[in-house]
Design a protein around this motif. Structure first.
Motif, short mmCIF file in Angstrom:
data_model
loop_
_atom_site.label_atom_id
_atom_site.label_comp_id
_atom_site.label_asym_id
_atom_site.label_seq_id
_atom_site.Cartn_x
_atom_site.Cartn_y
_atom_site.Cartn_z
N PHE A 11 41.40 54.99 54.96
CA PHE A 11 41.52 54.91 53.51
C PHE A 11 42.55 55.90 52.95
O PHE A 11 43.12 55.66 51.88
CB PHE A 11 40.17 55.22 52.85
N ARG A 164 40.79 42.50 48.73
CA ARG A 164 39.96 43.71 48.79
C ARG A 164 40.50 44.84 47.89
O ARG A 164 41.71 45.01 47.76
CB ARG A 164 39.84 44.20 50.24
N TYR A 166 40.04 49.02 47.32
CA TYR A 166 39.60 50.24 47.97
C TYR A 166 39.52 51.35 46.92
O TYR A 166 40.49 51.60 46.21
CB TYR A 166 40.56 50.63 49.09
N THR A 188 34.66 49.82 49.63
CA THR A 188 35.49 48.63 49.77
C THR A 188 34.82 47.47 49.05
O THR A 188 33.64 47.18 49.30
CB THR A 188 35.68 48.27 51.26
N GLN A 190 35.19 43.33 47.89
CA GLN A 190 35.88 42.05 48.08
C GLN A 190 35.37 41.08 47.04
O GLN A 190 34.16 40.86 46.91
CB GLN A 190 35.66 41.49 49.48
#
Length: 234
Positions: A11, A164, A166, A188, A190
């Motif tokens: 990340f 996605r 983050y 995360t 989605q």
């Protein structure tokens, strides 16, 4: 050496990327005209390494990164960036264990000084005294806070890639008069649904401008502001 970024390496590079347009220009100005080689301490995924290489064309860069996860990103970035593969050497040890040249043109320590405890920081300052060539310099930045105070949770980054998103959250609490413990949460999403969450904590040693000036002044080194929270040591 314990890898504090073992679980968060995937990340960090993408969440730090939005901060480099602000960090890059003052760093480049601070390095203008330095001789080589230049050491990039805690190079991470290589955003700063790329700034250094562009600021001092033709100069050798030694990128020090002990975290295997971050180093894999760094190696890929160096390999894929025209002109860097021939000039940048990636070193897998910590700075104080790395095989460095006897003389250095510059040392860059961005977003990393808090990983050095007081004894290690003293060794870093001594390294500058011993190895910087005439006209050489170091560039460091100090990240707030510089005193042992709790930091409420805040969002440190939010990046979307494809479907996605983050997100990075951070908070800190005192762990003694000179240290914080940072608690990081990486989420995360989605399609706006939370699909993963990683929590990590790491220690961070505090350093104020006043203390840094005192420590360096005792070694005959001078400190000059180079931008918000950024300093040139010579």
């Amino acid at each position: 050496m314990i890898d504090q970024y073992e679980r968060s390496a995937e990340f960090l590079d993408l969440l730090l990327a939005p901060h480099w347009p602000e960090l890059g220009p003052p760093l480049a100005r601070a390095l203008h005209g330095v001789p080589g080689p230049v050491v990039d301490v805690g190079a991470g995924g290589g955003h700063g390494t790329r700034v250094i290489a562009e600021a001092v064309p033709g100069v050798e860069v030694l990128a020090v990164e002990p975290s295997p996860g971050l180093r894999s990103v760094l190696l890929a970035r160096v390999h894929d960036t025209p002109g860097l593969r021939e000039r940048v050497t990636v070193l897998p040890e910590g700075l104080l264990q790395a095989r460095l040249p006897a003389r250095l043109g510059a040392v860059v320590a961005m977003n990393v000084i808090g990983h050095f405890d007081p004894a290690e920081r003293a060794a870093l300052w001594d390294l500058l005294v011993e190895r910087l060539v005439p006209g050489g310099r170091a560039v460091v930045n100090l990240q707030p806070p510089t005193e042992a105070a709790a930091v409420p949770e805040f969002r440190g980054g939010d990046v979307r890639i494809g479907r996605r998103r983050y997100e990075g959250l951070a908070r800190a609490e005192p762990a003694g008069p000179e240290q914080l413990t940072w608690h990081m949460t990486y989420r995360t999403h989605q399609d706006d649904e939370l699909v993963d969450e990683v929590k990590v904590s790491y220690a961070w040693w505090l350093l104020s401008e006043e203390r840094m000036v005192a420590e360096l002044g005792g070694r005959g080194l001078k400190v000059q502001a180079a931008g918000p929270g950024m300093y040139v040591i010579s």
